[in-house]
Design a protein around this motif. Structure first.
Motif, mmCIF file in Angstrom:
data_model
loop_
_atom_site.group_PDB
_atom_site.id
_atom_site.type_symbol
_atom_site.label_atom_id
_atom_site.label_comp_id
_atom_site.label_asym_id
_atom_site.label_seq_id
_atom_site.Cartn_x
_atom_site.Cartn_y
_atom_site.Cartn_z
ATOM 1 N N ALA A 18 4.024 -4.611 -15.056
ATOM 2 C CA ALA A 18 5.339 -4.209 -14.574
ATOM 3 C C ALA A 18 5.251 -3.521 -13.212
ATOM 4 O O ALA A 18 6.135 -3.684 -12.367
ATOM 5 C CB ALA A 18 6.009 -3.285 -15.591
ATOM 6 N N THR A 19 4.184 -2.753 -13.000
ATOM 7 C CA THR A 19 4.008 -2.080 -11.712
ATOM 8 C C THR A 19 3.764 -3.090 -10.601
ATOM 9 O O THR A 19 4.323 -2.972 -9.497
ATOM 10 C CB THR A 19 2.838 -1.084 -11.789
ATOM 11 O OG1 THR A 19 3.100 -0.120 -12.817
ATOM 12 C CG2 THR A 19 2.640 -0.363 -10.470
ATOM 13 N N VAL A 20 2.941 -4.085 -10.861
ATOM 14 C CA VAL A 20 2.694 -5.139 -9.871
ATOM 15 C C VAL A 20 3.983 -5.905 -9.575
ATOM 16 O O VAL A 20 4.297 -6.212 -8.413
ATOM 17 C CB VAL A 20 1.590 -6.102 -10.356
ATOM 18 C CG1 VAL A 20 1.490 -7.321 -9.441
ATOM 19 C CG2 VAL A 20 0.255 -5.381 -10.424
ATOM 20 N N ALA A 21 4.742 -6.209 -10.612
ATOM 21 C CA ALA A 21 6.020 -6.904 -10.424
ATOM 22 C C ALA A 21 6.967 -6.081 -9.559
ATOM 23 O O ALA A 21 7.682 -6.623 -8.702
ATOM 24 C CB ALA A 21 6.662 -7.202 -11.778
ATOM 25 N N THR A 22 6.975 -4.767 -9.762
ATOM 26 C CA THR A 22 7.800 -3.884 -8.944
ATOM 27 C C THR A 22 7.369 -3.937 -7.483
ATOM 28 O O THR A 22 8.213 -4.013 -6.573
ATOM 29 C CB THR A 22 7.704 -2.438 -9.450
ATOM 30 O OG1 THR A 22 8.113 -2.376 -10.820
ATOM 31 C CG2 THR A 22 8.576 -1.513 -8.625
ATOM 32 N N LEU A 48 9.764 -5.172 -4.332
ATOM 33 C CA LEU A 48 10.099 -4.346 -3.182
ATOM 34 C C LEU A 48 9.540 -4.918 -1.885
ATOM 35 O O LEU A 48 10.160 -4.798 -0.828
ATOM 36 C CB LEU A 48 9.589 -2.922 -3.402
ATOM 37 C CG LEU A 48 10.238 -2.159 -4.564
ATOM 38 C CD1 LEU A 48 9.659 -0.772 -4.682
ATOM 39 C CD2 LEU A 48 11.756 -2.087 -4.377
ATOM 40 N N ALA A 49 8.369 -5.550 -1.957
ATOM 41 C CA ALA A 49 7.794 -6.162 -0.762
ATOM 42 C C ALA A 49 8.655 -7.319 -0.273
ATOM 43 O O ALA A 49 8.892 -7.473 0.941
ATOM 44 C CB ALA A 49 6.377 -6.650 -1.057
ATOM 45 N N LEU A 50 9.147 -8.124 -1.195
ATOM 46 C CA LEU A 50 10.014 -9.247 -0.817
ATOM 47 C C LEU A 50 11.319 -8.756 -0.208
ATOM 48 O O LEU A 50 11.911 -9.423 0.648
ATOM 49 C CB LEU A 50 10.309 -10.120 -2.043
ATOM 50 C CG LEU A 50 9.136 -10.930 -2.588
ATOM 51 C CD1 LEU A 50 9.534 -11.639 -3.880
ATOM 52 C CD2 LEU A 50 8.653 -11.941 -1.556
ATOM 53 N N TYR A 51 11.765 -7.601 -0.635
ATOM 54 C CA TYR A 51 13.001 -7.034 -0.109
ATOM 55 C C TYR A 51 12.786 -6.365 1.246
ATOM 56 O O TYR A 51 13.598 -6.509 2.168
ATOM 57 C CB TYR A 51 13.564 -6.025 -1.103
ATOM 58 C CG TYR A 51 14.701 -5.190 -0.565
ATOM 59 C CD1 TYR A 51 15.948 -5.758 -0.308
ATOM 60 C CD2 TYR A 51 14.533 -3.833 -0.314
ATOM 61 C CE1 TYR A 51 16.993 -4.995 0.187
ATOM 62 C CE2 TYR A 51 15.572 -3.062 0.168
ATOM 63 C CZ TYR A 51 16.800 -3.642 0.427
ATOM 64 O OH TYR A 51 17.822 -2.881 0.919
ATOM 65 N N ARG A 52 11.676 -5.660 1.384
ATOM 66 C CA ARG A 52 11.474 -4.786 2.540
ATOM 67 C C ARG A 52 10.770 -5.460 3.716
ATOM 68 O O ARG A 52 11.176 -5.295 4.872
ATOM 69 C CB ARG A 52 10.663 -3.573 2.082
ATOM 70 C CG ARG A 52 10.310 -2.590 3.163
ATOM 71 C CD ARG A 52 11.305 -1.499 3.274
ATOM 72 N NE ARG A 52 10.914 -0.504 4.256
ATOM 73 C CZ ARG A 52 11.526 0.640 4.446
ATOM 74 N NH1 ARG A 52 12.561 0.946 3.693
ATOM 75 N NH2 ARG A 52 11.141 1.487 5.366
ATOM 76 N N LEU A 53 9.708 -6.202 3.441
ATOM 77 C CA LEU A 53 8.822 -6.639 4.514
ATOM 78 C C LEU A 53 9.367 -7.731 5.438
ATOM 79 O O LEU A 53 9.141 -7.665 6.648
ATOM 80 C CB LEU A 53 7.481 -7.087 3.920
ATOM 81 C CG LEU A 53 6.668 -5.988 3.227
ATOM 82 C CD1 LEU A 53 5.348 -6.546 2.722
ATOM 83 C CD2 LEU A 53 6.417 -4.818 4.173
ATOM 84 N N PRO A 54 10.069 -8.757 4.926
ATOM 85 C CA PRO A 54 10.472 -9.846 5.831
ATOM 86 C C PRO A 54 11.343 -9.403 7.001
ATOM 87 O O PRO A 54 11.297 -10.005 8.076
ATOM 88 C CB PRO A 54 11.232 -10.805 4.902
ATOM 89 C CG PRO A 54 10.697 -10.520 3.543
ATOM 90 C CD PRO A 54 10.447 -9.041 3.544
ATOM 91 N N PHE A 55 12.152 -8.356 6.816
ATOM 92 C CA PHE A 55 13.083 -7.929 7.863
ATOM 93 C C PHE A 55 12.777 -6.518 8.340
ATOM 94 O O PHE A 55 13.679 -5.767 8.714
ATOM 95 C CB PHE A 55 14.522 -8.012 7.343
ATOM 96 C CG PHE A 55 14.854 -9.346 6.734
ATOM 97 C CD1 PHE A 55 14.827 -10.499 7.494
ATOM 98 C CD2 PHE A 55 15.156 -9.437 5.387
ATOM 99 C CE1 PHE A 55 15.126 -11.724 6.934
ATOM 100 C CE2 PHE A 55 15.456 -10.662 4.814
ATOM 101 C CZ PHE A 55 15.435 -11.813 5.592
ATOM 102 N N ARG A 56 11.515 -6.173 8.331
ATOM 103 C CA ARG A 56 11.122 -4.811 8.698
ATOM 104 C C ARG A 56 11.320 -4.543 10.185
ATOM 105 O O ARG A 56 11.721 -3.459 10.596
ATOM 106 C CB ARG A 56 9.660 -4.586 8.313
ATOM 107 C CG ARG A 56 9.126 -3.198 8.620
ATOM 108 C CD ARG A 56 7.674 -3.091 8.202
ATOM 109 N NE ARG A 56 6.870 -4.149 8.800
ATOM 110 C CZ ARG A 56 5.572 -4.321 8.570
ATOM 111 N NH1 ARG A 56 4.958 -3.517 7.707
ATOM 112 N NH2 ARG A 56 4.908 -5.275 9.149
ATOM 113 N N VAL A 104 9.875 -12.252 -15.287
ATOM 114 C CA VAL A 104 8.417 -12.413 -15.324
ATOM 115 C C VAL A 104 7.791 -11.409 -16.288
ATOM 116 O O VAL A 104 6.931 -11.765 -17.117
ATOM 117 C CB VAL A 104 7.830 -12.237 -13.912
ATOM 118 C CG1 VAL A 104 6.301 -12.149 -13.971
ATOM 119 C CG2 VAL A 104 8.242 -13.401 -13.015
ATOM 120 N N VAL A 105 8.207 -10.148 -16.204
ATOM 121 C CA VAL A 105 7.621 -9.113 -17.061
ATOM 122 C C VAL A 105 8.013 -9.332 -18.523
ATOM 123 O O VAL A 105 7.206 -9.129 -19.435
ATOM 124 C CB VAL A 105 8.045 -7.716 -16.579
ATOM 125 C CG1 VAL A 105 7.528 -6.638 -17.533
ATOM 126 C CG2 VAL A 105 7.513 -7.460 -15.175
#
Length: 253
Positions: A12-16, A20-28, A70-71
């Motif tokens: 669950a931690t990896v899924a989190t 968040l990476a998919l939300y944050r990183l592409p448009f950083r 997934v989880v």
């Protein structure tokens, strides 16, 4: 805590983190954001100031739902077991008590911050968080709907799938609330830019994690916690909007 619970917590931690990476990183980067804003606005006719509040929300919601699926699949968590709520006067009373408690404890935490550092600007820190600033550019009704929808997905994942899965794999209630709450709080902090923003969101997130976690453990359903968290997020975002009109007006158009 059992081995199965530890494996589930790690999953669950990896899924989190991926969510968040998919939300944050592409448009950083601001340059990337500007290009995407112009491209979407040009193709759809959408006002530029609405592009990232809408696009970011859709990415966040989709990522949260995907992470939950997934989880749930990895941990063999039952959807029905998470959402079925046998409504009783006792349960409704607990829901209302939890909502009041979340607000009171958050207010107490903010008052403590002011007592320690009288010159801090908590509303300014909250509205300075990028995703909140962007939401404040939306029409008034959407300032309620967007944070409420985001909070509902967060609650379903963290207090539903994450906490429920830990309980199902043999984790004690206190450990399940602590672990799922710590990951939730860390995720909220990662969406901030300053130390004060991180402190404010960490305190409010910790409060929600504990009171909503206890509510789920007692009622056996995530639905009451979704109601509490969604109303909490919608109310406080709207309250911030009243105090931060200059912030919303400064969003690029």
């Amino acid at each position: 805590m059992t081995r199965d619970a530890a494996v589930f917590a790690a999953t669950a931690t990896v899924a989190t983190a991926v969510w968040l990476a998919l939300y944050r990183l592409p448009f950083r980067r601001n340059r990337t954001r500007q290009r995407v804003r112009m491209a979407v606005a040009g193709r759809t006719g959408l006002p530029g100031r609405y592009v990232f509040p809408i696009l970011g929300t859709l990415i966040y919601l989709a990522g949260g739902v995907l992470a939950a699926v997934v989880v749930m699949y990895a941990g063999d968590v039952s959807l029905a077991g998470l959402v079925v709520w046998h409504v009783t006067p006792h349960g409704v009373g607990l829901l209302l008590l939890t909502a009041v408690g979340a607000s009171a404890l958050t207010a107490f935490a903010m008052s403590t911050l002011y007592a320690l550092r009288p010159r801090i600007d908590v509303p300014g820190a909250v509205t300075g968080v990028r995703w909140i600033t962007e939401i404040l550019a939306l029409p008034r009704l959407w300032r309620y709907a967007v944070p409420a929808a985001s909070a509902a997905v967060e609650e379903f994942f963290f207090r539903g799938v994450f906490l429920g899965g830990l309980l199902a794999t043999g984790a004690p209630v206190w450990a399940a609330i602590a672990i799922s709450g710590a990951v939730f709080t860390a995720g909220q902090v990662l969406l901030t830019e300053t130390a004060l923003q991180a402190t404010v969101l960490a305190l409010s997130s910790a409060v929600l994690a504990v009171v909503c976690g206890l509510l789920v453990a007692v009622e056996g359903s995530v639905l009451p916690a979704i109601v509490v968290h969604a109303s909490f997020a919608a109310y406080y975002t709207q309250t911030s909007a009243r105090r931060a009109a200059p912030v919303a007006a400064a969003v690029p158009r």
